[in-house]
Design a protein around this motif. Structure first.
Motif, PDB file in Angstrom:
ATOM      1  N   ILE A 169       0.835  -1.203   0.133  1.00  0.00           N
ATOM      2  CA  ILE A 169       0.052  -0.256   0.021  1.00  0.00           C
ATOM      3  C   ILE A 169       0.952   1.153  -0.061  1.00  0.00           C
ATOM      4  O   ILE A 169       1.696   1.501   0.851  1.00  0.00           O
ATOM      5  CB  ILE A 169      -1.133  -0.098   1.278  1.00  0.00           C
ATOM      6  CG1 ILE A 169      -1.870  -1.482   1.144  1.00  0.00           C
ATOM      7  CG2 ILE A 169      -1.689   1.205   1.406  1.00  0.00           C
ATOM      8  CD1 ILE A 169      -2.427  -1.481   2.646  1.00  0.00           C
ATOM      9  N   TYR A 195      -6.069   5.054  -3.371  1.00  0.00           N
ATOM     10  CA  TYR A 195      -6.047   4.156  -2.124  1.00  0.00           C
ATOM     11  C   TYR A 195      -6.777   5.079  -0.880  1.00  0.00           C
ATOM     12  O   TYR A 195      -6.491   4.401   0.275  1.00  0.00           O
ATOM     13  CB  TYR A 195      -4.590   3.869  -1.841  1.00  0.00           C
ATOM     14  CG  TYR A 195      -3.776   3.314  -2.763  1.00  0.00           C
ATOM     15  CD1 TYR A 195      -3.670   1.857  -2.934  1.00  0.00           C
ATOM     16  CD2 TYR A 195      -3.003   3.795  -3.933  1.00  0.00           C
ATOM     17  CE1 TYR A 195      -2.920   1.119  -3.772  1.00  0.00           C
ATOM     18  CE2 TYR A 195      -2.295   3.242  -4.932  1.00  0.00           C
ATOM     19  CZ  TYR A 195      -2.490   1.593  -4.822  1.00  0.00           C
ATOM     20  OH  TYR A 195      -1.911   0.962  -5.899  1.00  0.00           O
ATOM     21  N   THR A 200      -9.019   0.338   1.628  1.00  0.00           N
ATOM     22  CA  THR A 200      -7.495   0.197   1.971  1.00  0.00           C
ATOM     23  C   THR A 200      -7.219   0.191   3.422  1.00  0.00           C
ATOM     24  O   THR A 200      -6.535  -0.696   3.856  1.00  0.00           O
ATOM     25  CB  THR A 200      -6.762   1.494   1.393  1.00  0.00           C
ATOM     26  OG1 THR A 200      -7.037   1.496  -0.359  1.00  0.00           O
ATOM     27  CG2 THR A 200      -5.166   1.484   1.431  1.00  0.00           C
ATOM     28  N   ARG A 265       0.456  -4.790   3.222  1.00  0.00           N
ATOM     29  CA  ARG A 265      -0.667  -4.994   3.630  1.00  0.00           C
ATOM     30  C   ARG A 265      -1.048  -5.911   4.594  1.00  0.00           C
ATOM     31  O   ARG A 265      -0.237  -6.923   4.941  1.00  0.00           O
ATOM     32  CB  ARG A 265      -1.611  -5.551   2.444  1.00  0.00           C
ATOM     33  CG  ARG A 265      -1.377  -6.873   1.890  1.00  0.00           C
ATOM     34  CD  ARG A 265      -2.369  -7.211   1.121  1.00  0.00           C
ATOM     35  NE  ARG A 265      -3.435  -7.531   1.664  1.00  0.00           N
ATOM     36  CZ  ARG A 265      -4.906  -7.956   1.010  1.00  0.00           C
ATOM     37  NH1 ARG A 265      -5.054  -7.585  -0.243  1.00  0.00           N
ATOM     38  NH2 ARG A 265      -5.803  -8.055   2.167  1.00  0.00           N
TER      39      ARG A 265
END
Length: 341
Positions: A169, A195, A200, A265
């Motif tokens: 991310i 994002y 997210t 993530r």
């Protein structure tokens, strides 16, 4: 909770490329190449043996630039091996004569998932892992596909080649802030573009959460805290270094015109590996070098497959990424190429 930015030596406190000995109070080094700067640094610090291996690494790097992609992994790997030895010698690490990694090809079609890699209990690569506080399981077998999946600098190429879950991310403007009421301090960063959404937020690792201080934007913050006391800056900075090393297990960067930071993530993504990018790059290039040296026909077949472009991107970009990270770990400095007019 009201917060204020932390500044140290008139600079905003933020993330640093180096994990082992980051110099937060020194200016970024502008250099078209880190080779000469690191060589001078090693000379000034009387690291003669490390300097020898650093210059050996440079020779292999220059040879790599002139080779085709079926031959380049061999010299690229020896570039990595010697640069890693220079780092370990600088830090006082013990590593012996063994490389500490081996590989083999599993039965089946030509595929990255059939190229297998094991990190041994002793040697150069295990010593590199231990430098970052990582444990070694000599029984674990990695696939080349999984290792490449965990490298942020080729993750876009990986995502376009395969359909695996996106692992990184991107975050913007990471900085350290502290509470105006207490001595607690933590990291904040911003999610932007596609994002900046709840989807997210739901993918964040367990150690991060959304910061609701600005509800119209998508800021995130680390749940972990450390103690920052303005009147005890040396002690506070040492506490931040410990906190920073913990952060960098989940936050990685891509070497570019400016630092591009990424958060791994959350959740258990298939193929995710909790290991530093230097170690993973070392292991991947070692396997390719084995193929280049002992089975060049097998390596050539990989360039006739779906993953041709991904493998080419790795071979082309890994040396720059690897050496930028090694240079920062050796010296504690951050490096950027000066902008061309």
């Amino acid at each position: 909770m009201a917060t204020t930015d932390i500044n140290y030596k008139n600079r905003a406190l933020t993330l640093h490329k180096s994990i082992t000995a980051p110099h937060f109070n020194e200016r970024t080094v502008l250099a078209t190449s880190t080779w000469d700067y690191v060589d001078l640094w090693l000379k000034r610090n009387k690291k003669a043996e490390a300097r020898f291996f650093w210059n050996q690494s440079r020779s292999f790097y220059e040879a790599t630039l002139a080779l085709p992609k079926t031959s380049a992994p061999l010299t690229a790997y020896y570039c990595f091996l010697n640069a890693t030895k220079a780092l370990l010698l600088t830090k006082g690490g013990q590593f012996g004569d063994q490389h500490g990694v081996s590989g083999f090809t599993a039965q089946g079609p030509t595929a990255l998932s059939n190229e297998r890699i094991k990190i041994k209990s002793g040697g150069v690569l295990p010593a590199l892992c231990q430098l970052f506080g990582e444990q070694i399981d000599p029984q674990r077998v990695y696939t080349l596909k999984d290792i490449l999946y965990n490298l942020p600098y080729i993750h876009r190429a990986f995502s376009l080649t395969f359909t695996d879950t996106e692992l990184f991310i991107p975050i913007w403007n990471p900085k350290i802030v502290r509470s105006t009421q207490t001595h607690e301090a933590w990291l904040v960063a911003e999610l932007q573009g596609k994002y900046a959404n709840v989807n997210t937020i739901n993918k964040l690792p367990a150690s991060f959460e959304r910061d609701l201080g600005a509800p119209d934007k998508f800021f995130i913050r680390s749940k972990h805290r450390f103690d920052w006391r303005p009147r005890q800056k040396t002690e506070s900075l040492n506490r931040y270094k410990t906190f920073h090393a913990r952060l960098r297990r989940e936050i990685v960067y891509i070497h570019a015109g400016s630092n591009r930071w990424y958060l791994r993530r959350g959740g258990i993504a298939a193929g995710a590996i909790d290991r530093h990018c230097l170690a993973l790059t070392f292991a991947a290039m070692h396997r390719l070098s084995e193929l280049s040296r002992y089975s060049p026909d097998k390596l050539a077949k990989h360039f006739d497959c779906q993953h041709n472009w991904l493998l080419s991107e790795f071979i082309a970009s890994a040396p720059t990424q690897f050496l930028d990270s090694i240079s920062s770990e050796i010296t504690g400095h951050e490096f950027f190429a000066p902008e061309r007019l």
